[in-house]
Design a protein around this motif. Structure first.
Motif, PDB file in Angstrom:
ATOM      1  N   LEU A 190     -23.801   8.169 -65.226  1.00 42.48           N
ATOM      2  CA  LEU A 190     -22.686   7.366 -65.730  1.00 42.48           C
ATOM      3  C   LEU A 190     -21.630   8.274 -66.347  1.00 42.48           C
ATOM      4  O   LEU A 190     -21.956   9.096 -67.195  1.00 42.48           O
ATOM      5  CB  LEU A 190     -23.157   6.428 -66.848  1.00 42.48           C
ATOM      6  N   THR A 191     -20.383   8.086 -65.972  1.00 39.94           N
ATOM      7  CA  THR A 191     -19.341   8.872 -66.640  1.00 39.94           C
ATOM      8  C   THR A 191     -19.091   8.272 -68.026  1.00 39.94           C
ATOM      9  O   THR A 191     -19.441   7.123 -68.299  1.00 39.94           O
ATOM     10  CB  THR A 191     -18.020   8.890 -65.846  1.00 39.94           C
ATOM     11  N   LYS A 192     -18.446   9.069 -68.867  1.00 39.71           N
ATOM     12  CA  LYS A 192     -18.316   8.633 -70.274  1.00 39.71           C
ATOM     13  C   LYS A 192     -17.462   7.383 -70.415  1.00 39.71           C
ATOM     14  O   LYS A 192     -17.555   6.675 -71.410  1.00 39.71           O
ATOM     15  CB  LYS A 192     -17.773   9.769 -71.145  1.00 39.71           C
ATOM     16  N   ASP A 193     -16.665   7.074 -69.409  1.00 39.41           N
ATOM     17  CA  ASP A 193     -15.815   5.886 -69.506  1.00 39.41           C
ATOM     18  C   ASP A 193     -16.529   4.580 -69.165  1.00 39.41           C
ATOM     19  O   ASP A 193     -15.920   3.518 -69.240  1.00 39.41           O
ATOM     20  CB  ASP A 193     -14.577   6.058 -68.623  1.00 39.41           C
ATOM     21  N   VAL A 194     -17.800   4.676 -68.773  1.00 37.73           N
ATOM     22  CA  VAL A 194     -18.546   3.426 -68.565  1.00 37.73           C
ATOM     23  C   VAL A 194     -18.859   2.865 -69.958  1.00 37.73           C
ATOM     24  O   VAL A 194     -19.960   2.934 -70.463  1.00 37.73           O
ATOM     25  CB  VAL A 194     -19.838   3.634 -67.736  1.00 37.73           C
ATOM     26  N   GLY A 195     -17.838   2.330 -70.569  1.00 46.35           N
ATOM     27  CA  GLY A 195     -17.990   1.850 -71.938  1.00 46.35           C
ATOM     28  C   GLY A 195     -18.481   0.411 -71.939  1.00 46.35           C
ATOM     29  O   GLY A 195     -18.814  -0.149 -72.967  1.00 46.35           O
ATOM     30  N   TYR A 196     -18.536  -0.190 -70.782  1.00 45.69           N
ATOM     31  CA  TYR A 196     -18.968  -1.567 -70.676  1.00 45.69           C
ATOM     32  C   TYR A 196     -20.493  -1.597 -70.748  1.00 45.69           C
ATOM     33  O   TYR A 196     -21.137  -0.654 -70.340  1.00 45.69           O
ATOM     34  CB  TYR A 196     -18.509  -2.149 -69.331  1.00 45.69           C
ATOM     35  N   ALA A 197     -21.019  -2.690 -71.234  1.00 45.28           N
ATOM     36  CA  ALA A 197     -22.475  -2.758 -71.373  1.00 45.28           C
ATOM     37  C   ALA A 197     -23.136  -2.638 -70.005  1.00 45.28           C
ATOM     38  O   ALA A 197     -22.959  -3.497 -69.142  1.00 45.28           O
ATOM     39  CB  ALA A 197     -22.853  -4.063 -72.050  1.00 45.28           C
ATOM     40  N   PHE A 198     -23.873  -1.564 -69.830  1.00 51.64           N
ATOM     41  CA  PHE A 198     -24.535  -1.275 -68.559  1.00 51.64           C
ATOM     42  C   PHE A 198     -26.034  -1.241 -68.816  1.00 51.64           C
ATOM     43  O   PHE A 198     -26.492  -0.542 -69.702  1.00 51.64           O
ATOM     44  CB  PHE A 198     -24.045   0.085 -68.044  1.00 51.64           C
ATOM     45  N   THR A 199     -26.794  -2.001 -68.040  1.00 53.35           N
ATOM     46  CA  THR A 199     -28.238  -2.072 -68.270  1.00 53.35           C
ATOM     47  C   THR A 199     -28.988  -1.891 -66.967  1.00 53.35           C
ATOM     48  O   THR A 199     -28.726  -2.600 -65.992  1.00 53.35           O
ATOM     49  CB  THR A 199     -28.632  -3.475 -68.831  1.00 53.35           C
ATOM     50  N   ILE A 200     -29.920  -0.950 -66.960  1.00 53.04           N
ATOM     51  CA  ILE A 200     -30.803  -0.798 -65.796  1.00 53.04           C
ATOM     52  C   ILE A 200     -31.846  -1.904 -65.856  1.00 53.04           C
ATOM     53  O   ILE A 200     -32.479  -2.111 -66.902  1.00 53.04           O
ATOM     54  CB  ILE A 200     -31.510   0.578 -65.826  1.00 53.04           C
ATOM     55  N   THR A 201     -32.020  -2.623 -64.749  1.00 53.38           N
ATOM     56  CA  THR A 201     -32.969  -3.737 -64.760  1.00 53.38           C
ATOM     57  C   THR A 201     -34.192  -3.452 -63.887  1.00 53.38           C
ATOM     58  O   THR A 201     -35.116  -4.251 -63.841  1.00 53.38           O
ATOM     59  CB  THR A 201     -32.284  -5.023 -64.246  1.00 53.38           C
ATOM     60  N   ASP A 202     -34.162  -2.319 -63.171  1.00 50.07           N
ATOM     61  CA  ASP A 202     -35.288  -1.963 -62.314  1.00 50.07           C
ATOM     62  C   ASP A 202     -35.762  -0.583 -62.760  1.00 50.07           C
ATOM     63  O   ASP A 202     -35.024   0.405 -62.630  1.00 50.07           O
ATOM     64  CB  ASP A 202     -34.808  -1.925 -60.849  1.00 50.07           C
ATOM     65  N   ASP A 203     -36.998  -0.507 -63.274  1.00 48.80           N
ATOM     66  CA  ASP A 203     -37.386   0.745 -63.922  1.00 48.80           C
ATOM     67  C   ASP A 203     -37.700   1.887 -62.961  1.00 48.80           C
ATOM     68  O   ASP A 203     -38.049   2.979 -63.388  1.00 48.80           O
ATOM     69  CB  ASP A 203     -38.493   0.532 -64.971  1.00 48.80           C
ATOM     70  N   GLU A 204     -37.524   1.639 -61.654  1.00 51.74           N
ATOM     71  CA  GLU A 204     -37.618   2.788 -60.730  1.00 51.74           C
ATOM     72  C   GLU A 204     -36.359   3.657 -60.828  1.00 51.74           C
ATOM     73  O   GLU A 204     -36.342   4.792 -60.388  1.00 51.74           O
ATOM     74  CB  GLU A 204     -37.748   2.293 -59.290  1.00 51.74           C
ATOM     75  N   TYR A 205     -35.339   3.083 -61.387  1.00 50.92           N
ATOM     76  CA  TYR A 205     -34.076   3.824 -61.539  1.00 50.92           C
ATOM     77  C   TYR A 205     -34.013   4.421 -62.933  1.00 50.92           C
ATOM     78  O   TYR A 205     -34.509   3.833 -63.899  1.00 50.92           O
ATOM     79  CB  TYR A 205     -32.875   2.887 -61.317  1.00 50.92           C
ATOM     80  N   GLU A 206     -33.372   5.588 -63.013  1.00 53.31           N
ATOM     81  CA  GLU A 206     -33.394   6.318 -64.266  1.00 53.31           C
ATOM     82  C   GLU A 206     -32.032   6.956 -64.534  1.00 53.31           C
ATOM     83  O   GLU A 206     -31.482   7.629 -63.652  1.00 53.31           O
ATOM     84  CB  GLU A 206     -34.427   7.445 -64.102  1.00 53.31           C
ATOM     85  N   ILE A 207     -31.523   6.724 -65.728  1.00 52.89           N
ATOM     86  CA  ILE A 207     -30.241   7.345 -66.079  1.00 52.89           C
ATOM     87  C   ILE A 207     -30.475   8.825 -66.394  1.00 52.89           C
ATOM     88  O   ILE A 207     -31.421   9.184 -67.092  1.00 52.89           O
ATOM     89  CB  ILE A 207     -29.598   6.636 -67.289  1.00 52.89           C
ATOM     90  N   GLN A 208     -29.610   9.658 -65.839  1.00 54.74           N
ATOM     91  CA  GLN A 208     -29.720  11.099 -66.029  1.00 54.74           C
ATOM     92  C   GLN A 208     -28.399  11.650 -66.546  1.00 54.74           C
ATOM     93  O   GLN A 208     -27.346  11.099 -66.262  1.00 54.74           O
ATOM     94  CB  GLN A 208     -29.962  11.792 -64.669  1.00 54.74           C
ATOM     95  N   ASP A 209     -28.483  12.775 -67.238  1.00 55.45           N
ATOM     96  CA  ASP A 209     -27.254  13.494 -67.594  1.00 55.45           C
ATOM     97  C   ASP A 209     -26.990  14.534 -66.525  1.00 55.45           C
ATOM     98  O   ASP A 209     -27.909  15.065 -65.934  1.00 55.45           O
ATOM     99  CB  ASP A 209     -27.431  14.214 -68.932  1.00 55.45           C
ATOM    100  N   LEU A 210     -25.727  14.807 -66.356  1.00 59.98           N
ATOM    101  CA  LEU A 210     -25.405  15.859 -65.377  1.00 59.98           C
ATOM    102  C   LEU A 210     -25.198  17.177 -66.090  1.00 59.98           C
ATOM    103  O   LEU A 210     -24.553  17.228 -67.110  1.00 59.98           O
ATOM    104  CB  LEU A 210     -24.141  15.445 -64.593  1.00 59.98           C
TER     105      LEU A 210
END
Ligand code: ADP
Ligand code: MG
Length: 341
Positions: free
Chosen positions: A321-341
């Motif tokens: 996610l870029t820093k401008d994704v300021g909107y509420a973002f929620t992962i709903t499937d736990d096979e997916y994982e937020i990562q930092d670049l």
């Protein structure tokens, strides 16, 4: 309202539906949501608004009219006529002129990763048509020689010359159409609505109880109605470009519809989808395609530098996610994982 078949692609999950039903059952809410659907721009359009059926149909009509103007294949469209003008200075309507001017300007910002003059290459691959297939090297390189968008000349009196190129606005018109629906909803005085056209969605205002609309971001590995994350939007558009949208197999190899203008081949860089969020629909559509072409590293840096809210998904289900994704973002499937670049 006709039922959607599985094949028909819609990307939005109206999580609002439950609320709407509850509100209606309890009778606690005067406003009524109506939903209308149509087949337009080679995809499914859906309008859900707090208002009347006629208003929803008006919104659909606006997009149908735009499709008639900007379709590449309909013989009566302005784009069709322009693509058959053999590089002469050809008069178009003011709206089309302004749209092309806008698109070329944004394309330039992406350094041609989004290239509106890719028509010859796109036609050669023919994805979604009867003649789809992997082109030979010679024909691909000669097609590539006809894709320099700098040849598009915007002249006096709404005239446009394409030089030796053909334009294809397939990666931009759905987002632009969302902007048209915004104007129409303004005119109709409708404050609360969600409009989706394929992978482009516009959430207008809030639900009658003040809650933001929550839209699903499609799970690239599942059916079109499945999502891996949700995002809350208020007066914003979101477009997703993904490999799954259109493509074909040749042997074991999959060829999709988002092309790298440098090579003429589908962008093959480990990404499966890119989502962009912005108040302006045209921006979301163009940038989602452009960032996809740029790939994760270059695309992410470009998005951060240009203040673009973007969500990158790689084939191994990593989410960036870029820093401008300021909107509420929620992962709903736990096979997916937020990562930092
Ligand atoms: P979709 O149209 O499925 O929502 P996109 O918005 O990502 O997906 O646009 C992809 C479409 O844009 C392709 O089908 C093709 O018509 C066109 N296109 C493909 N690659 C490019 C590119 N690099 N620049 C501009 N248009 C492109
Ligand atoms: Mg796009």
């Amino acid at each position: 309202m006709k039922n959607l078949t599985k094949k028909e692609t819609i990307h939005i999950i109206f999580l609002a539906a439950a609320f709407i039903c509850a509100a209606l059952l309890l009778g606690g809410c005067a406003a009524k949501a109506v939903t209308e659907e149509a087949s337009v721009m080679n995809t499914i359009m859906r309008v859900s608004l707090y208002g009347t059926e006629d208003q929803a149909l008006d919104v659909i009509d606006v997009v149908k009219e735009a499709d008639d103007k900007f379709s590449k294949t309909a013989a009566a469209s302005e784009i069709f006529a322009l693509n058959h003008s053999m590089g002469t200075q050809h008069a178009v309507s003011e709206e089309t002129y302004n749209l092309i001017e806008n698109i070329v300007e944004i394309a330039d910002k992406t350094h041609g990763a989004y290239n509106p003059a890719l028509g010859t290459v796109i036609d050669l691959w023919g994805i979604g048509t009867e003649h789809q297939g992997v082109p030979g090297e010679t024909s691909l390189s000669s097609a590539l020689n006809k894709t320099d968008y700098k040849q598009i000349v915007l002249g006096e009196n709404n005239t446009v010359s394409l030089g030796n190129t053909l334009i294809d606005l397939g990666g931009a018109v759905k987002g632009y159409a969302l902007d048209l629906t915004r104007s129409e909803l303004n005119a109709l005085g409708v404050d609360s609505a969600v409009v989706s056209i394929g992978g482009s969605i516009y959430a207008r205002g809030t639900k009658p109880d003040g809650a933001k609309y929550k839209v699903g971001i499609r799970d690239p590995y599942r059916e079109s109605q499945d999502y891996f994350a949700t995002i809350e939007l208020e007066d914003a558009c979101v477009s997703t470009s993904g490999t799954y949208e259109r493509g074909f197999y040749a042997g074991d190899d999959y060829y999709h519809h988002i092309f790298d203008p440098k090579t003429g081949y589908p962008a093959d860089n480990g990404l499966v989808s890119v989502t962009v969020i912005d108040p302006n629909g045209l921006n979301t559509d163009i940038y989602s395609t452009a960032l996809f072409v740029m790939g994760l590293n270059e695309g992410f840096e470009f998005a951060e530098q240009n203040g673009i809210a973007a969500v990158f998904v790689t084939y191994d289900k990593k989410v960036y996610l870029t820093k401008d994704v300021g909107y509420a973002f929620t992962i709903t499937d736990d096979e997916y994982e937020i990562q930092d670049l």
